[in-house]
Structure formats: structure tokens, C-alpha cells
Write a protein that holds these residues in place. Structure first.
Motif, PDB file in Angstrom:
ATOM      1  N   THR A   1     -47.893  14.358   0.579  1.00 34.52           N
ATOM      2  CA  THR A   1     -46.918  13.650   0.137  1.00 34.52           C
ATOM      3  C   THR A   1     -47.380  12.389  -0.654  1.00 34.52           C
ATOM      4  N   LEU A   2     -47.131  12.339  -1.924  1.00 35.59           N
ATOM      5  CA  LEU A   2     -47.687  11.020  -2.956  1.00 35.59           C
ATOM      6  C   LEU A   2     -46.784   9.823  -3.008  1.00 35.59           C
ATOM      7  N   VAL A   3     -47.403   9.060  -2.839  1.00 30.52           N
ATOM      8  CA  VAL A   3     -46.765   7.590  -2.798  1.00 30.52           C
ATOM      9  C   VAL A   3     -47.174   6.651  -4.020  1.00 30.52           C
ATOM     10  N   ALA A   4     -46.387   6.089  -4.858  1.00 27.02           N
ATOM     11  CA  ALA A   4     -46.714   5.353  -5.785  1.00 27.02           C
ATOM     12  C   ALA A   4     -46.776   3.718  -5.278  1.00 27.02           C
ATOM     13  N   ILE A   5     -47.971   3.363  -4.835  1.00 26.07           N
ATOM     14  CA  ILE A   5     -47.852   2.024  -3.906  1.00 26.07           C
ATOM     15  C   ILE A   5     -47.937   0.724  -5.055  1.00 26.07           C
TER      16      ILE A   5
ATOM     17  N   ALA B   1     -51.199   6.227 -13.888  1.00 27.82           N
ATOM     18  CA  ALA B   1     -51.831   7.170 -12.673  1.00 27.82           C
ATOM     19  C   ALA B   1     -51.378   8.012 -12.244  1.00 27.82           C
ATOM     20  N   ALA B   2     -52.026   9.325 -12.098  1.00 26.27           N
ATOM     21  CA  ALA B   2     -51.600  10.595 -11.411  1.00 26.27           C
ATOM     22  C   ALA B   2     -52.403  10.918 -10.555  1.00 26.27           C
ATOM     23  N   MET B   3     -52.011  12.070  -9.966  1.00 27.68           N
ATOM     24  CA  MET B   3     -52.912  12.857  -8.983  1.00 27.68           C
ATOM     25  C   MET B   3     -52.234  14.328  -8.898  1.00 27.68           C
ATOM     26  N   ALA B   4     -53.084  15.393  -9.111  1.00 32.64           N
ATOM     27  CA  ALA B   4     -52.408  16.650  -9.027  1.00 32.64           C
ATOM     28  C   ALA B   4     -53.599  17.487  -8.559  1.00 32.64           C
ATOM     29  N   ILE B   5     -53.196  18.674  -8.049  1.00 34.27           N
ATOM     30  CA  ILE B   5     -54.107  19.731  -7.299  1.00 34.27           C
ATOM     31  C   ILE B   5     -54.475  20.719  -8.330  1.00 34.27           C
ATOM     32  N   ASP B   6     -55.890  20.746  -8.724  1.00 37.35           N
ATOM     33  CA  ASP B   6     -56.160  21.703  -9.665  1.00 37.35           C
ATOM     34  C   ASP B   6     -56.760  22.866  -8.898  1.00 37.35           C
ATOM     35  N   ALA B   7     -56.574  24.066  -9.190  1.00 37.45           N
ATOM     36  CA  ALA B   7     -56.918  25.276  -8.441  1.00 37.45           C
ATOM     37  C   ALA B   7     -58.520  25.671  -8.622  1.00 37.45           C
ATOM     38  N   ASN B   8     -59.146  25.241  -9.525  1.00 32.88           N
ATOM     39  CA  ASN B   8     -60.519  25.655  -9.908  1.00 32.88           C
ATOM     40  C   ASN B   8     -61.342  24.634 -10.034  1.00 32.88           C
ATOM     41  N   LEU B   9     -62.758  24.729  -9.968  1.00 29.53           N
ATOM     42  CA  LEU B   9     -63.891  23.935 -10.205  1.00 29.53           C
ATOM     43  C   LEU B   9     -63.981  22.734  -9.332  1.00 29.53           C
TER      44      LEU B   9
ATOM     45  N   VAL C   1     -52.008  -8.617 -25.482  1.00 27.16           N
ATOM     46  CA  VAL C   1     -52.301  -9.166 -24.156  1.00 27.16           C
ATOM     47  C   VAL C   1     -51.580  -8.517 -23.001  1.00 27.16           C
ATOM     48  N   SER C   2     -52.278  -7.863 -22.077  1.00 25.97           N
ATOM     49  CA  SER C   2     -51.570  -7.257 -21.080  1.00 25.97           C
ATOM     50  C   SER C   2     -52.449  -6.754 -19.886  1.00 25.97           C
ATOM     51  N   SER C   3     -51.989  -6.461 -18.922  1.00 25.39           N
ATOM     52  CA  SER C   3     -52.957  -5.910 -17.591  1.00 25.39           C
ATOM     53  C   SER C   3     -52.013  -4.880 -16.766  1.00 25.39           C
ATOM     54  N   SER C   4     -52.672  -3.937 -16.190  1.00 25.73           N
ATOM     55  CA  SER C   4     -52.057  -3.067 -15.577  1.00 25.73           C
ATOM     56  C   SER C   4     -53.045  -2.895 -14.025  1.00 25.73           C
ATOM     57  N   VAL C   5     -52.123  -2.573 -12.974  1.00 27.56           N
ATOM     58  CA  VAL C   5     -52.575  -2.295 -11.642  1.00 27.56           C
ATOM     59  C   VAL C   5     -51.976  -1.137 -11.215  1.00 27.56           C
ATOM     60  N   ASN C   6     -52.730  -0.189 -10.887  1.00 28.53           N
ATOM     61  CA  ASN C   6     -51.968   0.997 -10.299  1.00 28.53           C
ATOM     62  C   ASN C   6     -52.761   1.667  -9.116  1.00 28.53           C
ATOM     63  N   ARG C   7     -51.902   1.862  -8.129  1.00 31.28           N
ATOM     64  CA  ARG C   7     -52.263   2.297  -6.668  1.00 31.28           C
ATOM     65  C   ARG C   7     -51.514   3.538  -6.258  1.00 31.28           C
ATOM     66  N   LEU C   8     -52.282   4.626  -6.117  1.00 31.55           N
ATOM     67  CA  LEU C   8     -51.362   5.827  -5.680  1.00 31.55           C
ATOM     68  C   LEU C   8     -52.014   6.141  -4.345  1.00 31.55           C
ATOM     69  N   GLY C   9     -51.173   6.910  -3.348  1.00 30.09           N
ATOM     70  CA  GLY C   9     -51.571   7.279  -2.158  1.00 30.09           C
ATOM     71  C   GLY C   9     -51.160   8.642  -2.019  1.00 30.09           C
TER      72      GLY C   9
END
Length: 254
Positions: free
Chosen positions: A42-46, A54-62, A81-89
Motif C-alpha cells: 500500500t502506497l501512502v502520500a504522506i 515524487a512516485a514509487m513503482a515496482i520495476d521487474a528488471n535490473l 520562488v518556490s519550495s517542495s516537500v514530498n514524503r511517500l510511504g
């Protein structure tokens, strides 16, 4: 002449079955995952703040070898002028540590193989990885437990291990200043193990900044959540108990 009496077979079975049942009831959670199946996670956008993604994906190779998690972070060009904070679980929800079955939690240990895949950023960091827990829909991590990916690690897997005592006060939610903590006591809600990725960037120029992206790989994730050990009688205690059962049987025979 008195005869040497044998303890009844049923009593022997009972004597040796009891500790086996206790051990089974306190097995805890032991995960070792080398091949990743998206249906088990289960992916959670914290946290998702600012123009970066930001993103997460399962890759089958390498991977190391085979399938692995590919974690990406990208920020667009320009924007002023900007800022970003990304946290994924990412949490393995096909199995849980269940305090209602295993009892209170004693300790937690995690490991993972992590490497950088690529980066077009001028700065060195590719993002931070921490062990994470999910309980009752809330994510928890331990502050300061980050593995910081860097460009020096591109192309080479590094094995990272973490060990923690089950001190609930150490595990904090993503909300700054929140007093909420996980419940590690017997009978609490199920606890899912996983990991958290985080990266923050900022642009201080009114005319904007160049965009960029970074990619990390995570493989061979493990999590061991160990319960508080149930009290196991000393061998002398078992012998005394068995002798008592034998004497009771002899009295009934008499």
C-alpha cells in the motif's frame, strides 16, 4: 517392592506441548522480500507540497536481482520562488504484526539494499529512506534514522540495517508537534512495516530555477518485529511439575 512409576503419556504430551504453543503465539513478524508484488503493498502520500512530484513503482528488471522499487523525484523548470516537500510511504500490507496474537512488541529491525540510479540535480542528495510503520491509517518514523542517497552511490547497492527498541515515544507521525504515537502494547491494532522516502527542494530566484530529477532503487527489504518473550519455565521447574504429576498419579493408583 515399590515399582518405579512412569509419568502418564498424556502428562508428558501436555508438559512439552505447552511451551510450543507459547512460542507459536509469540512468533512476531518476519519479512524478507526480494521479489515485489504490487498487490502486497500500500502506497501512502504522506506529504505532497509544492510543484515537485515524487512516485514509487515496482520495476521487474535490473534489481539485486529481479524486481525492485524505483523511487523518483522531479521538479519542473521555472516557477519562480518556490519550495517542495514530498514524503511517500510503502507498506507491506499482506502481513502484519498483530499484538492481539503476538502480544506486546519488544524490538524492530529492518534492512534494505539501496542505490542511486541517476540524478540531474546540482545538489548531491537523491533523497532519504527511513523505516516506517502504519497503524490505524497513521504513518510513523524515527527522526534521524535516514539513509541519505547521494550521487556517490549511483550504480552500487549499499546494504543498510536499522535496529530499534520498541519505544513508542521514538516513533512520530508526519504532523509536526503531534503527540500521537503508535501502540506497541498487547491487544493493539495491527502494525504494518515498510519504508518512507522524502526529499525537499527550493528555488530562491524570482526568475525561476532549472528543473531536475533523481531516481533511487530499493531492493531486498526485510522487517523483523519481535514480541516480548513469554516466560518459559526453567528445566528444574518442568521436572518438579512432572514429578508432582507423577506422585498424584501414584496416589490415584494406590
Amino acid at each position: 517392592m515399590p515399582r518405579l512409576a512412569l509419568l502418564p503419556a498424556a502428562a508428558l504430551v501436555l508438559a512439552f506441548a505447552a511451551p510450543a504453543e507459547s512460542a507459536a503465539a509469540s512468533a512476531g513478524l518476519n519479512l524478507l522480500i526480494g521479489d515485489f508484488n504490487a498487490a502486497d503493498w500500500t502506497l501512502v502520500a504522506i506529504t505532497d507540497e509544492g510543484p515537485a512530484e515524487a512516485a514509487m513503482a515496482i520495476d521487474a528488471n535490473l534489481g539485486n536481482p529481479g524486481s525492485h522499487w524505483v523511487i523518483s523525484y522531479s521538479t519542473p523548470r521555472g516557477g519562480g520562488v518556490s519550495s517542495s516537500v514530498n514524503r511517500l510511504g510503502a507498506f507491506y500490507t499482506a502481513a502484519a504484526y498483530d499484538p492481539a496474537v503476538s502480544g506486546g512488541l519488544l524490538s524492530l529491525a529492518f534492512s534494505a539494499d539501496i542505490k542511486g540510479l541517476s540524478s540531474s540535480f546540482a545538489f548531491d542528495s537523491l533523497g532519504q529512506i527511513r523505516p516506517a510503520l502504519l497503524q490505524d491509517g497513521v504513518t510513523y518514523t524515527v527522526i534521524g534514522s535516514d539513509f541519505v542517497g547521494s550521487k556517490a552511490q549511483i550504480g552500487t547497492y549499499l546494504s543498510r540495517r536499522w535496529s530499534f527498541e520498541a519505544t513508542a515515544a521514538d516513533w512520530v507521525p508526519a504532523v509536526a508537534g503531534s503527540a500521537q504515537r503508535p501502540d506497541f502494547s498487547a491487544g493493539a491494532a495491527p502494525i504494518y512495516a515498510g519504508f518512507r522516502y522524502a526529499l525537499g527542494t527550493s528555488c530562491s530566484s524570482a526568475s525561476g530555477c532549472a528543473g531536475g530529477s533523481a531516481f533511487l532503487s530499493l531492493d531486498n527489504f526485510s522487517a523483523t518485529l519481535t514480541p516480548v518473550a513469554a516466560a518459559v519455565p526453567e528445566p528444574s521447574t518442568w521436572l518438579l511439575w512432572m514429578a508432582g504429576l507423577g506422585l498424584a498419579w501414584l496416589r490415584r493408583r494406590a
